[in-house]
Design a protein around this motif. Structure first.
Motif, PDB file in Angstrom:
ATOM      1  N   UNK A 208      38.051  35.411  44.483  1.00 38.92           N
ATOM      2  CA  UNK A 208      38.876  36.474  44.104  1.00 38.92           C
ATOM      3  C   UNK A 208      38.337  37.170  42.949  1.00 38.92           C
ATOM      4  N   UNK A 209      37.993  36.213  41.820  1.00 39.98           N
ATOM      5  CA  UNK A 209      37.516  36.725  40.678  1.00 39.98           C
ATOM      6  C   UNK A 209      36.250  37.569  40.770  1.00 39.98           C
TER       7      UNK A 209
ATOM      8  N   UNK B  18      33.510  41.686  53.502  1.00 35.96           N
ATOM      9  CA  UNK B  18      33.116  41.354  52.320  1.00 35.96           C
ATOM     10  C   UNK B  18      33.604  40.057  51.449  1.00 35.96           C
ATOM     11  N   UNK B  19      35.015  40.110  51.395  1.00 35.76           N
ATOM     12  CA  UNK B  19      35.763  38.758  50.775  1.00 35.76           C
ATOM     13  C   UNK B  19      35.363  37.439  51.624  1.00 35.76           C
TER      14      UNK B  19
ATOM     15  N   UNK C 195      35.038  38.962  43.620  1.00 36.27           N
ATOM     16  CA  UNK C 195      35.385  40.325  44.232  1.00 36.27           C
ATOM     17  C   UNK C 195      35.761  41.321  43.288  1.00 36.27           C
ATOM     18  N   UNK C 196      36.960  40.823  42.483  1.00 33.21           N
ATOM     19  CA  UNK C 196      37.292  42.102  41.708  1.00 33.21           C
ATOM     20  C   UNK C 196      36.333  42.263  40.783  1.00 33.21           C
ATOM     21  N   UNK C 197      35.827  41.406  40.064  1.00 33.03           N
ATOM     22  CA  UNK C 197      34.598  41.667  39.029  1.00 33.03           C
ATOM     23  C   UNK C 197      33.992  42.510  39.427  1.00 33.03           C
TER      24      UNK C 197
ATOM     25  N   UNK D 112      33.112  42.115  33.216  1.00 31.14           N
ATOM     26  CA  UNK D 112      33.284  41.576  34.145  1.00 31.14           C
ATOM     27  C   UNK D 112      34.684  40.902  33.948  1.00 31.14           C
TER      28      UNK D 112
ATOM     29  N   UNK E 267      37.496  43.479  34.775  1.00 31.78           N
ATOM     30  CA  UNK E 267      37.570  43.746  35.857  1.00 31.78           C
ATOM     31  C   UNK E 267      38.134  42.840  36.899  1.00 31.78           C
ATOM     32  N   UNK E 268      37.513  41.343  36.709  1.00 27.64           N
ATOM     33  CA  UNK E 268      38.003  40.338  37.337  1.00 27.64           C
ATOM     34  C   UNK E 268      39.523  40.123  37.221  1.00 27.64           C
TER      35      UNK E 268
ATOM     36  N   UNK F 214      34.039  44.559  42.597  1.00 30.31           N
ATOM     37  CA  UNK F 214      34.400  45.832  43.369  1.00 30.31           C
ATOM     38  C   UNK F 214      35.688  46.298  42.430  1.00 30.31           C
ATOM     39  N   UNK F 215      36.165  45.590  41.699  1.00 25.48           N
ATOM     40  CA  UNK F 215      37.658  45.874  41.334  1.00 25.48           C
ATOM     41  C   UNK F 215      37.233  47.326  40.316  1.00 25.48           C
TER      42      UNK F 215
ATOM     43  N   UNK G  30      47.666  41.121  39.124  1.00 30.21           N
ATOM     44  CA  UNK G  30      47.933  40.721  40.323  1.00 30.21           C
ATOM     45  C   UNK G  30      48.145  39.111  40.264  1.00 30.21           C
TER      46      UNK G  30
ATOM     47  N   UNK H 139      41.181  44.484  37.428  1.00 29.52           N
ATOM     48  CA  UNK H 139      40.525  45.220  38.635  1.00 29.52           C
ATOM     49  C   UNK H 139      41.361  45.240  39.797  1.00 29.52           C
ATOM     50  N   UNK H 140      41.472  46.563  40.504  1.00 29.80           N
ATOM     51  CA  UNK H 140      42.197  46.688  41.809  1.00 29.80           C
ATOM     52  C   UNK H 140      41.318  46.811  42.837  1.00 29.80           C
ATOM     53  N   UNK H 141      41.159  45.911  43.956  1.00 28.93           N
ATOM     54  CA  UNK H 141      40.222  46.351  45.079  1.00 28.93           C
ATOM     55  C   UNK H 141      41.142  47.108  46.230  1.00 28.93           C
TER      56      UNK H 141
END
Lengths: 206, 206, 206, 206
Positions: D193-194, D85-86, D196-198, C194, C197-198, D200-201, C149, C201-203
């Motif tokens: 953002x990081x 969440x975000x 969150x993705x880390x 981490x 995914x950071x 939940x991604x 992204x 990762x796709x949320x």
DNA sequence: GATGAATGAGTCTTCATTCAT
DNA sequence: CATGAATGAAGACTCATTCAT
């Protein structure tokens, strides 16, 4: 009004007593230099400034503490010099050692303070002088009566006083010789014996 | 190269001497507590920090000053104990008084410092112990030979040492008795006389 | 003559090495502020002044020590970024942690010195910047290819670098979390995970 | 009487405030090591000794300064973790960055002091631990609910905290990346953002 | 009489840096 | 090149004493 003044004076006297007692304890426990005004007022649970209402400074406080002790000492010293010779000396020696032992902390403090303040040096010298002079007067009398040989009474008096005093200090304040090695009665006996022989002993011509 | 090192070492030794001498003078003049490192370096005209090149701290400097004096004292004490009894004692007493008189300021300083630092207390106790022990050994010998009465040799040794030591201190350091009242020879004679009689004297039964 | 110069140079190089090694050891063991020039020369068994022949001052010495370490780090970092994604990140993370763990004392020292000297701050910033920039370049590439992204590549690069770096510091230098709680491989795995995914990762939209 | 005491207490409180404020300013401006007691009292226009009426020493003063800041931080941290969440993460990140930015000098000072004094190291570790633990608890919950993949919660919590913390430090205290390059909101967004993705991604299998 | 906050002088100690040898 | 003695600036901390309340 008069009542109020009375109460005030009472309160003041109580404060004074507290401070004096606290000062004595702290000096005894910590020594002269290590004692601080704060330490005394803490122990007396008074404000720091209150100290200066009753003492001019640390030196003055210590002088007042010592004045208390002196009274005890002089009382002890009143002990009669009458009776058997050896017993008389023994009584005097024992009296001194008893008082010294009881207040070793304060004596040590005095010896220490003496080096820091001319005033305390004077106090100490003034305190011991009467004792030395009494010894000297006795010696003068004994010499004049021909009971002992002719000696320099002044020097002799100081020397004998020094012997007892400094022995007491090193023994009780520094533990040399230790109290295990030399029991209290042995100390009294030895000092008495030395004193007696030093003064009354006859040495065969060599 | 050797020459160069020699020169530097010379300078360093000179600095060390300057500092030690300065320390000695300042301690002697002002006493232990009143002596400051700044006072010593001022007198030695070195930088403040230079002091710490040669001493760990004030206490260490004083210990080194005293070590010098001790050498003198031990030398003095080597004086033979042989010969006439009275003369022997007189020699020992005189030797001690001579050294004490010469360094009264330092002795006073030592006595003062003793209260401030356990190290100095130890130094002082270690310094006098050999003398006391020597006295004691002599006494033990005399008693075993039956030349003198049975005494507590330990206590006696400390008492006699105390007599001389404390007399010297009050006399030379505090002027009590004054040197006008008691001349040097009188002091020696009196202390010798007392010592002699205290040990060898016979007291007629009373 | 030429021989002599050669020998001299040899000797000088040896001294330089000794000092540098000593400096490294002392900095590592004691930290920046607690390290003294005297401490370094003591360890190197050279004269105090010799230090200043090879370093301008403490700061300079530390900079030279770090330069050594940097070489190691850059070598480690050369590790290929080719191959499997996760493996690549893991390799980079592991490489960093290995070097950090091996020199935790020096890293801590660097972090400490950074606060005391602008020069060291610059050194440290210059040291990490290439790594951050490499991360950023990679991110830019990934974004442009649409593999990840759109992110603020600059901020992201710094944030990811910070994560690894500061985790390593608290973990290895301060023991938080302790090495008992988090094993080395777990640390590598977690940081890799981490990071992966950071970035990748796709949320799910929320 | 009560009034009098009141006035004195007021003055004392004012002095305390002055000193604390001065300490804060000086620490903030100069850093831990470069801050001197004299510097603080100069700024507070009190006597040097007054400092020791309110603080045991420099370390204690800094601890008290930090205690103030901590209160702010904890308040900020109370911000609800409820809701989207975000948004929740963003709120937490923003809160931390706001406080950090406001006190960048002090944070830097803390990080610096940490190296000089074990006490400050403890303070710092104790200060951050609650935050890390809170993160960890959240992660444990999320994992147990199956909302996120299984992770090493301990290591993850420390890594995420490190990311935000060290990014904030280098960004605000060292200007890397500069605030021109990365605006405040961008920083918040990126970190959020990081994070969150880390956590939940989902990464597509590769 | 009592309080206790404020003062500020006084010292020790460390250490980076210089320079003569 | 190497040495190491000398320098001196800098700072923390204590405590006796004062004085406004």
């Amino acid at each position: 009004m008069a009542e109020q003044v009375g109460k005030r004076q009472e309160r003041a006297a109580a404060t004074a007593d507290q401070l004096l007692a606290a000062a004595r304890e702290v000096f005894e426990a910590r020594g002269y230099q290590a004692t601080t005004v704060g330490g005394i007022t803490d122990r007396a649970t008074t404000a720091h400034g209150t100290f200066y209402l009753y003492f001019r400074n640390k030196e003055d406080a210590f002088a007042k503490v010592m004045a208390q002790v002196l009274d005890e000492l002089y009382e002890e010293a009143e002990a009669s010099w009458a009776g058997d010779l050896r017993a008389t000396i023994a009584r005097a020696v024992r009296g001194f050692l008893v008082v010294f032992r009881a207040h070793r902390g304060l004596w040590r403090c005095l010896l220490e303070g003496m080096h820091q303040s001319p005033t305390l040096e004077t106090i100490w010298l003034d305190l011991r002088r009467p004792f030395v002079e009494r010894i000297e007067r006795t010696l003068v009398l004994l010499v004049s009566r021909g009971e002992i040989r002719a000696v320099n009474t002044r020097a002799t008096a100081y020397a004998l006083a020094s012997m007892v005093e400094w022995f007491a200090f090193t023994h009780f304040a520094l533990g040399e010789p230790s109290e295990d090695d030399v029991a209290f009665d042995e100390a009294v006996d030895t000092l008495t014996d030395l004193w007696l022989h030093a003064v009354y002993g006859r040495v065969a011509p060599m």
